[in-house]
Structure formats: structure tokens, C-alpha cells
Design a protein around this motif. Structure first.
Motif, PDB file in Angstrom:
ATOM      1  N   ARG A 195      -7.778 -19.377  -0.019  1.00 16.07           N
ATOM      2  CA  ARG A 195      -6.869 -18.602   0.832  1.00 16.07           C
ATOM      3  C   ARG A 195      -5.973 -17.775  -0.079  1.00 16.07           C
ATOM      4  O   ARG A 195      -5.136 -18.306  -0.808  1.00 16.07           O
ATOM      5  CB  ARG A 195      -6.054 -19.574   1.695  1.00 16.07           C
ATOM      6  CG  ARG A 195      -4.979 -18.938   2.542  1.00 16.07           C
ATOM      7  CD  ARG A 195      -4.371 -19.993   3.455  1.00 16.07           C
ATOM      8  NE  ARG A 195      -2.945 -19.837   3.579  1.00 16.07           N
ATOM      9  CZ  ARG A 195      -2.265 -19.973   4.713  1.00 16.07           C
ATOM     10  NH1 ARG A 195      -2.902 -20.272   5.817  1.00 16.07           N
ATOM     11  NH2 ARG A 195      -0.964 -19.829   4.739  1.00 16.07           N
ATOM     12  N   VAL A 196      -6.147 -16.456  -0.073  1.00 14.92           N
ATOM     13  CA  VAL A 196      -5.359 -15.539  -0.888  1.00 14.92           C
ATOM     14  C   VAL A 196      -4.605 -14.618   0.061  1.00 14.92           C
ATOM     15  O   VAL A 196      -5.210 -13.843   0.805  1.00 14.92           O
ATOM     16  CB  VAL A 196      -6.247 -14.721  -1.844  1.00 14.92           C
ATOM     17  CG1 VAL A 196      -5.381 -13.781  -2.686  1.00 14.92           C
ATOM     18  CG2 VAL A 196      -7.066 -15.639  -2.748  1.00 14.92           C
ATOM     19  N   ASN A 197      -3.281 -14.693   0.034  1.00 13.74           N
ATOM     20  CA  ASN A 197      -2.429 -13.952   0.966  1.00 13.74           C
ATOM     21  C   ASN A 197      -1.551 -12.947   0.213  1.00 13.74           C
ATOM     22  O   ASN A 197      -0.546 -13.331  -0.379  1.00 13.74           O
ATOM     23  CB  ASN A 197      -1.537 -14.911   1.759  1.00 13.74           C
ATOM     24  CG  ASN A 197      -2.315 -15.820   2.676  1.00 13.74           C
ATOM     25  OD1 ASN A 197      -3.508 -15.630   2.890  1.00 13.74           O
ATOM     26  ND2 ASN A 197      -1.644 -16.820   3.234  1.00 13.74           N
ATOM     27  N   PRO A 198      -1.919 -11.661   0.226  1.00 12.56           N
ATOM     28  CA  PRO A 198      -1.106 -10.654  -0.456  1.00 12.56           C
ATOM     29  C   PRO A 198      -0.004 -10.085   0.452  1.00 12.56           C
ATOM     30  O   PRO A 198      -0.231  -9.798   1.625  1.00 12.56           O
ATOM     31  CB  PRO A 198      -2.111  -9.555  -0.817  1.00 12.56           C
ATOM     32  CG  PRO A 198      -3.453 -10.036  -0.326  1.00 12.56           C
ATOM     33  CD  PRO A 198      -3.189 -11.106   0.677  1.00 12.56           C
ATOM     34  N   THR A 199       1.176  -9.919  -0.132  1.00  8.38           N
ATOM     35  CA  THR A 199       2.296  -9.270   0.538  1.00  8.38           C
ATOM     36  C   THR A 199       2.752  -8.095  -0.316  1.00  8.38           C
ATOM     37  O   THR A 199       2.960  -8.249  -1.521  1.00  8.38           O
ATOM     38  CB  THR A 199       3.465 -10.243   0.726  1.00  8.38           C
ATOM     39  OG1 THR A 199       3.083 -11.282   1.627  1.00  8.38           O
ATOM     40  CG2 THR A 199       4.683  -9.536   1.292  1.00  8.38           C
ATOM     41  N   ALA A 200       2.898  -6.942   0.305  1.00 10.34           N
ATOM     42  CA  ALA A 200       3.356  -5.748  -0.419  1.00 10.34           C
ATOM     43  C   ALA A 200       4.634  -5.235   0.225  1.00 10.34           C
ATOM     44  O   ALA A 200       4.644  -4.916   1.429  1.00 10.34           O
ATOM     45  CB  ALA A 200       2.280  -4.670  -0.407  1.00 10.34           C
ATOM     46  N   HIS A 201       5.695  -5.145  -0.569  1.00  9.61           N
ATOM     47  CA  HIS A 201       6.985  -4.643  -0.089  1.00  9.61           C
ATOM     48  C   HIS A 201       7.204  -3.249  -0.667  1.00  9.61           C
ATOM     49  O   HIS A 201       7.425  -3.090  -1.871  1.00  9.61           O
ATOM     50  CB  HIS A 201       8.118  -5.578  -0.522  1.00  9.61           C
ATOM     51  CG  HIS A 201       9.464  -5.160  -0.016  1.00  9.61           C
ATOM     52  ND1 HIS A 201      10.640  -5.522  -0.632  1.00  9.61           N
ATOM     53  CD2 HIS A 201       9.824  -4.411   1.059  1.00  9.61           C
ATOM     54  CE1 HIS A 201      11.653  -5.021   0.036  1.00  9.61           C
ATOM     55  NE2 HIS A 201      11.182  -4.342   1.067  1.00  9.61           N
ATOM     56  N   LEU A 202       7.107  -2.243   0.201  1.00 14.60           N
ATOM     57  CA  LEU A 202       7.366  -0.862  -0.209  1.00 14.60           C
ATOM     58  C   LEU A 202       8.866  -0.630  -0.087  1.00 14.60           C
ATOM     59  O   LEU A 202       9.374  -0.202   0.945  1.00 14.60           O
ATOM     60  CB  LEU A 202       6.562   0.092   0.669  1.00 14.60           C
ATOM     61  CG  LEU A 202       5.045   0.016   0.432  1.00 14.60           C
ATOM     62  CD1 LEU A 202       4.275   0.553   1.623  1.00 14.60           C
ATOM     63  CD2 LEU A 202       4.666   0.754  -0.833  1.00 14.60           C
ATOM     64  N   GLN A 258      -4.662 -13.417   4.424  1.00 13.55           N
ATOM     65  CA  GLN A 258      -3.616 -12.955   5.324  1.00 13.55           C
ATOM     66  C   GLN A 258      -2.790 -11.916   4.574  1.00 13.55           C
ATOM     67  O   GLN A 258      -2.140 -12.230   3.572  1.00 13.55           O
ATOM     68  CB  GLN A 258      -2.741 -14.122   5.797  1.00 13.55           C
ATOM     69  CG  GLN A 258      -3.500 -15.156   6.611  1.00 13.55           C
ATOM     70  CD  GLN A 258      -2.580 -16.157   7.298  1.00 13.55           C
ATOM     71  OE1 GLN A 258      -1.415 -15.867   7.571  1.00 13.55           O
ATOM     72  NE2 GLN A 258      -3.102 -17.331   7.594  1.00 13.55           N
ATOM     73  N   VAL A 259      -2.822 -10.691   5.055  1.00 16.88           N
ATOM     74  CA  VAL A 259      -2.238  -9.540   4.365  1.00 16.88           C
ATOM     75  C   VAL A 259      -0.990  -9.075   5.107  1.00 16.88           C
ATOM     76  O   VAL A 259      -0.991  -8.999   6.346  1.00 16.88           O
ATOM     77  CB  VAL A 259      -3.259  -8.390   4.280  1.00 16.88           C
ATOM     78  CG1 VAL A 259      -2.695  -7.213   3.492  1.00 16.88           C
ATOM     79  CG2 VAL A 259      -4.571  -8.874   3.656  1.00 16.88           C
ATOM     80  N   PHE A 260       0.057  -8.748   4.363  1.00 17.50           N
ATOM     81  CA  PHE A 260       1.286  -8.240   4.960  1.00 17.50           C
ATOM     82  C   PHE A 260       1.771  -7.033   4.167  1.00 17.50           C
ATOM     83  O   PHE A 260       2.007  -7.123   2.965  1.00 17.50           O
ATOM     84  CB  PHE A 260       2.358  -9.330   4.980  1.00 17.50           C
ATOM     85  CG  PHE A 260       3.706  -8.879   5.505  1.00 17.50           C
ATOM     86  CD1 PHE A 260       3.803  -7.938   6.519  1.00 17.50           C
ATOM     87  CD2 PHE A 260       4.874  -9.419   4.993  1.00 17.50           C
ATOM     88  CE1 PHE A 260       5.033  -7.531   7.009  1.00 17.50           C
ATOM     89  CE2 PHE A 260       6.114  -9.033   5.482  1.00 17.50           C
ATOM     90  CZ  PHE A 260       6.199  -8.086   6.488  1.00 17.50           C
ATOM     91  N   GLY A 287      -4.182  -9.202   9.292  1.00 17.34           N
ATOM     92  CA  GLY A 287      -3.506  -8.066   8.678  1.00 17.34           C
ATOM     93  C   GLY A 287      -2.255  -7.694   9.443  1.00 17.34           C
ATOM     94  O   GLY A 287      -2.319  -7.273  10.602  1.00 17.34           O
ATOM     95  N   ASP A 288      -1.103  -7.861   8.807  1.00 17.05           N
ATOM     96  CA  ASP A 288       0.185  -7.512   9.415  1.00 17.05           C
ATOM     97  C   ASP A 288       0.763  -6.286   8.710  1.00 17.05           C
ATOM     98  O   ASP A 288       0.876  -6.272   7.483  1.00 17.05           O
ATOM     99  CB  ASP A 288       1.187  -8.665   9.290  1.00 17.05           C
ATOM    100  CG  ASP A 288       0.824  -9.859  10.152  1.00 17.05           C
ATOM    101  OD1 ASP A 288       0.184  -9.653  11.192  1.00 17.05           O
ATOM    102  OD2 ASP A 288       1.180 -10.991   9.782  1.00 17.05           O
ATOM    103  N   VAL A 289       1.132  -5.289   9.488  1.00 21.48           N
ATOM    104  CA  VAL A 289       1.848  -4.128   8.963  1.00 21.48           C
ATOM    105  C   VAL A 289       3.141  -3.987   9.737  1.00 21.48           C
ATOM    106  O   VAL A 289       3.140  -3.971  10.973  1.00 21.48           O
ATOM    107  CB  VAL A 289       1.013  -2.841   9.075  1.00 21.48           C
ATOM    108  CG1 VAL A 289       1.843  -1.622   8.675  1.00 21.48           C
ATOM    109  CG2 VAL A 289      -0.241  -2.929   8.214  1.00 21.48           C
TER     110      VAL A 289
END
Length: 408
Positions: A236-243, A267-269, A298-300
Motif C-alpha cells: 500500500r503506497v499512498n502519495p500526498t502532494a501539497h501544492l 490512495q492518492v491525495f 484518488g482525492d483532489v
């Protein structure tokens, strides 16, 4: 009569207050500060975060973070004490890339994010030293970290990758061998930096790997994050990107291939928090065999502060045999009307009969036609890696998998 009603109501309110006070004594900080009460918050903006595992409730299938995950396999990594000592790794790096161990008190730790769930917090609470990769200088730099001897004991790990201002770099994180691991990986992309990260999971069959990836993207910075998941029992690899600053851009790509009884989850955010930010998310997977299971969420989130944001996410799954299951859940939250664009797409299915017919009608045998369809479907993501040797090797691994079921 009114006095009696008022008295009864007062007693009822007092009883409710006493019950709430008793409940507040036993519920976790996750519930009290996260504002969950009895109903979990669904929006990403409202989720509780903490680096202390004791602030979280035990993992439960009722929690939105765990509803798709086989909990029996992950509970020990979310609850038990973990080995957080230094581990064996092999690194190769060019000029402009530096790799080092640091103590957990190093001020560079914790700049990119904070755990949203218990397994991630347990890793944060238990690691002793963090591995830091720093990319700097005007010339393109490259570093590869290879881990193949993590062992079967329950372990915590922490990695930080920092791209200094104006730097350009490629960092490859390769994983293989046995593992029973929960970890956090932070990416700090400073202003006007350009960083590509490729993380490859080729664990042994019985391995369990839970990874939370946090990225903080600076002003005018560009970040490309590529996940390749091929091996392991539960990964389980969950990336989160904060712009976080104006003009930041992220590309989050993933490719995965699930065999019989494998559970591969992503699970992507993407958190748009500044004006003129851009994100692209594309994950593609193939599944074969009874019990093969993939999960993509996928959460945006486009916040009120993210005017002129531009976002798109997609997930596509190709089911090669009976008995495989792919869950795909795109979510989009928009809190401002001033955006350039936002959208999502999701599709899961079998071979496209029209594509196969087209290829076969031109004299291509069925097995070769199926191979070409799968390669065209998956290899587009691998071509974004930027390292020809790694790309070629991963393509060969997938071709070997296809031959095992007669597709290639």
C-alpha cells in the motif's frame, strides 16, 4: 405543565452532557480534535493528523482509510512496537546528490507532511534514524537507493528527499526481498526545483509494505512521482502532494501488476493550496489470477486559496483473467469557482475486443495481439521514468508476468 417540561428537559440535557463527558474520556485525540464525533469526516481537508500513534484509534474497517485493506495483515504494523534502527541499503549517486543517516531530531524531518492514519503514525513514533537524500546544484543529479535486506521482522523507516532551490534531480527508490514494513517518505521540493522520484516495489511474495509519501511543492517547482508496484503480498503506497506555493506543478503516475492473491493499494491525495497550481494523476494497472485485488483512491482538493488551479486524475485497470477485482474511487472537492479545469476518469474492464480484432485482422496472432495491447496500456507510464536501464528492466518483468498466463 411548562415547569415540568422544563425540568424534564433540563434533566435530559444534564444526562446527555454527562454521557458526552464519559465518552470524551475514552475516545482518542483523533476523534476529539479531528471533530469526528460518531461519524467519520469524509472530506480530506478535515482529517486528523498526528505523529503520535497513541493519538489514533485502532484500525477499523469503518475508517475511510482502511475500508478496502485486509486489516488482519496490517494491524501488527499499526499497533505493535517496531524496529526503527538503521538498515542495510546500497546507494549510487552522481555529483549533486548526497545520502546520509541522521537522528530523528534533525530539523529537516517533518517538513512535508504529517500522518493521517495509525500505521503511518506508528512508523513515525518508532523510527530512530532517517535516511536523507539531498539534491543540489545546477546540473542534473541522480541517486539510487536499493533495499533488499529489510527482513521479516516488523520494522519502521523514515526517508527524506530534498531538492534544493533551482536543482534538477532523479531519485530512484528500489525495494525487493522480504519485508514487514511501515514507513514514511517525505519529499521537499524547494522553489523552482525540478525533481523526479521513482519508487519500485518488487518485494518477495509474503512481504507487507505500508508507505505514506508526503510532498511539499514550492513556488514554480515541478515534481514527478512514479510508483511501480509489482511484488509483495500486501503493498500500500499512498502519495500526498501539497501544492503550497504559486505555480507549483505535480505529476503523479503509477503502474501496477497484481498476481493471484496479491493486494496492491494506492490512495492518492493532491492538495491545491495556492494559485496557478497544476496537477496530473494517472495510474494504470493489470490484474490476473484468482484473488488478485487492486485498490485505487484518488482525492483532489482545490481550496479557496487555489485560484486558477488546473487538475485532472484518471485510473484505468485491465482485468486479464477471471477472479480478479479492481476498486477505483476518484474524488474531487472544489472550494472555489475560479479554476482553469478539474476532472477525473475511472475505468476497469477486460481486453478491448475492437483493438484485438483490428490487430488480428492485420495478420497478428491472438497472443501477440494481446501482448501488444497490454504493453501499450502499461508501458506508457514506464516511459516517463527517465532512466532507460530501469525502464527496460521493468518492461521485461511485466513481459515475464504476461507469459505466465499465456498473454505474451
Amino acid at each position: 405543565m411548562s415547569a415540568v417540561i422544563d425540568t424534564d428537559r433540563s434533566s435530559t440535557v444534564k444526562g446527555q452532557s454527562a454521557a458526552a463527558e464519559d465518552y470524551s474520556k475514552i475516545r482518542s485525540k483523533q476523534h476529539s480534535e479531528g471533530g469526528w464525533g460518531l461519524v467519520p469526516i469524509q472530506a480530506r481537508a478535515g482529517r486528523f493528523t498526528s505523529v503520535d500513534v497513541n493519538d489514533f484509534e485502532p484500525v477499523s474497517a469503518q475508517d475511510i482509510e482502511w475500508k478496502y485493506t485486509p486489516l488482519a495483515k496490517v494491524r501488527p504494523l499499526a499497533t505493535d512496537a517496531l524496529d526503527g534502527s538503521e538498515y542495510e541499503y546500497v546507494s549510487t549517486s552522481s555529483a549533486g546528490a548526497h545520502v546520509e543517516w541522521v537522528d530523528r531530531t534533525d530539523p529537516r524531518i517533518g517538513l512535508a507532511g504529517t500522518p493521517e492514519e495509525r500505521a503511518s503514525a506508528n512508523a513515525w513514533s518508532n523510527f530512530d534514524h532517517a535516511l536523507i537524500v539531498t539534491v543540489s546544484g545546477d546540473d542534473a543529479a541522480e541517486a539510487t537507493i536499493t533495499r533488499s535486506a529489510m527482513g521479516a521482522a516488523a520494522r519502521a523507516a523514515h526517508t527524506v528527499v530534498i531538492a534544493k532551490k533551482h536543482s534538477h534531480g532523479l531519485v530512484i527508490l528500489q525495494n525487493s526481498g522480504p519485508a514487514n514494513l511501515t514507513e514514511n517518505v517525505e519529499f521537499v521540493i524547494e522553489d523552482d526545483a525540478n525533481l523526479t522520484v521513482v519508487t519500485v516495489q518488487e518485494w518477495d511474495n509474503g512481504s507487507i509494505h505500508l508507505a505514506s509519501h508526503f510532498s511539499e511543492v514550492g513556488r514554480g517547482a515541478k515534481f514527478r512521482h512514479i510508483v511501480v508496484t509489482l511484488g509483495g503480498s500486501l503493498v500500500r503506497v499512498n502519495p500526498t502532494a501539497h501544492l503550497a506555493k504559486e505555480g507549483g506543478e505535480v505529476e503523479l503516475f503509477g503502474v501496477y501488476y497484481a498476481d493471484s492473491s496479491q493486494h496492491l493499494e494506492h490512495q492518492v491525495f493532491v492538495n491545491h493550496d495556492a494559485p496557478h497550481t497544476k496537477s496530473r494523476v494517472s495510474y494504470k494497472g493489470a490484474l490476473q489470477g484468482a484473488g488478485a485485488r487492486t485498490v485505487w483512491v484518488g482525492d483532489v482538493l482545490i481550496r479557496p486559496t487555489a485560484s486558477s488551479a488546473d487538475s485532472y486524475e484518471e485510473n484505468r485497470n485491465l482485468l486479464l483473467t477471471d477472479g480478479a477485482r479492481a476498486d477505483s474511487v476518484p474524488n474531487l472537492e472544489i472550494e472555489t469557482g475560479d479554476i482553469l479545469g478539474a476532472g477525473h476518469a475511472s475505468a476497469s474492464g477486460r481486453f478491448d475486443d475492437e483493438q484485438l480484432f483490428y490487430l488480428e485482422s492485420r495478420g497478428i496472432p491472438e497472443e501477440d495481439a494481446r501482448r501488444l495491447v497490454v504493453q501499450g496500456f502499461l508501458f506508457g507510464i514506464l516511459q516517463k521514468i527517465g532512466n532507460p536501464q530501469l525502464q527496460s528492466r521493468l518492461e521485461s518483468v511485466i513481459e515475464t508476468e504476461l507469459r505466465s498466463i499465456g498473454v505474451a
